[in-house]
Design an enzyme around this catalytic site. Sequence first.
Site, short mmCIF file in Angstrom:
data_model
loop_
_atom_site.label_atom_id
_atom_site.label_comp_id
_atom_site.label_asym_id
_atom_site.label_seq_id
_atom_site.Cartn_x
_atom_site.Cartn_y
_atom_site.Cartn_z
N CYS A 1 -18.25 -22.02 12.68
CA CYS A 1 -16.83 -22.01 12.36
C CYS A 1 -16.12 -23.26 12.87
O CYS A 1 -14.95 -23.49 12.54
CB CYS A 1 -16.16 -20.76 12.92
SG CYS A 1 -16.35 -20.58 14.71
N GLY B 1 -6.52 -18.25 21.07
CA GLY B 1 -5.27 -18.13 21.82
C GLY B 1 -4.11 -17.54 21.04
O GLY B 1 -4.28 -16.83 20.05
N GLY C 1 -3.76 -18.23 17.28
CA GLY C 1 -4.67 -17.48 16.42
C GLY C 1 -4.70 -15.99 16.69
O GLY C 1 -5.64 -15.31 16.27
#
Length: 514
Positions: free
Chosen positions: A256, A427, A430
């Site tokens: 990712c 964090g 997100g």
Amino acid sequence: MQLHEDAPRLVVPDRAEATARMKIDRAGWAVRSYARFDRAAVMRVTRAVAEAAHKAAQEYAEWAVRETGMGVVEHKRLKNELSAHPLVDFYENTDLVNPRVDAGRKMVEIPKPAGVVLALTPATNPVSTLYYKAILALLSRNAVIFSPHPLARACCAHAAARLEAAAVAAGAPAGLIQCIEEPSVPLVQALMASPKVQVILATGGGPMVRAAYSSGNPAIGVGPGNAPVYVDPTADQTLAAQRIVDSKAFDNSVLCTNESVLISLAENANRLERGLRAAGAHILSEPEVGKLRAWLFPHGHLNTAAVGKSAVWIAQQAGLRVVPSTRVLIAPVAQVGLDEPLTREKLCPVLAWATAETFERATGMAQMILRMTGAGHSAAIHCEDPQKAMDFAAALSVYRVVVNAPCSQGAAGFATHLAPSFMIGTGYFGRSSVGENIGPQHLVHWTRLAWNSDASVQMGDFGAVRAPFEGQAPAPRPAPAPAAAPLAEAGGMDRDMLRQLILQELRELTRGQS
């Protein structure tokens, strides 16, 4: 589905529910014993598991690709190896066992392990994530139960059993490392809601991560990536292009942390394009971009058949003609954002490319991409101007900005000095509880003995105070003779040399030189 105490009872097959209950109870018993191990015993167990993981890296790389159909065997082997000894080496001096005494502040901190950890693992990086989470749990004196993605359940179950056997042989109690052999959504939800699970490490799709946060148990989840990468005119265009293509092609882009949208200025676009072509990228024409978009995002949603597949395979499926050596497909786009699906996360070696007239506009485009998806995750910049690097990072809602390095490996801590990780905290941006790369320290809380701050009240001398459980760990069980000498001894190779060799091989493989 509600996951609170007053919710209707989840319908889980009796046998599966009984198996899950047995695994949780077994893990609870094991962790009560393991939490009393001293640091020497913890490191002995962890090193034994890392050795078993390293030795099986190739086997499970082949198995994962065969079972999931995603990625590249050589690259998965490297990720498995990097999640063994180098991961333990990184945390060698992180003591999560012994109390910390701060005489100046008259405070003593005693580490308390979480207990039973439920760890979700994805199909994209199944065994490397399992290795990584197992070692994090062992370093922090926790037990871990894995719930693998159904597409990778066989390789994960076998790998967990191997690591558990290595831990037991090194003196650990049985039950520290377990795996759900037949995962299902109801079963995983029941596990997540169990009051005997202390924390959930959620790596996977958005719905599963949100379910973990809604379970009623503490959870550490990570959001999706969609990393923008900006190449400034001050950068070495050839070197930047090589790094980006190497990163995007690595394991067919299933990490990712890989670059998702390339942004450059119009003034350096031609030089960058030459570098990209030389590195093995195919730059699509406008009609080719249309064909790729239609195949990759039918009805506006990602075609998951593309995840972890090669650039050549994707091109064939989309009706494009490319040379067999093509490593990455680059799609020039006129805009970024919701109206251009190619600027979303793709998890395959397809890279959108947009150009801007100014650095400020390029930075704005990068932030627009992150607003769509990937907030809090990662970004990259290639430039030789420190002020631009600072301004770029300050303007973006991310917690990692990789500079002049491949983002796939850089944000994950394998090409930078960030903590090596397969859980990238996103964090507050997100909607995650942690913004840094997840490590064993996130599985430990600390009890603090705090003395009266009045200078007339003495704290006492802790120099002769024994640490809790010091020397109480049982002696290791006799282990069978290893098939080969441990890596630390073989040919005189030390751990630092091993890590450097693995990283060198990673660089060579991503450049197609091996």
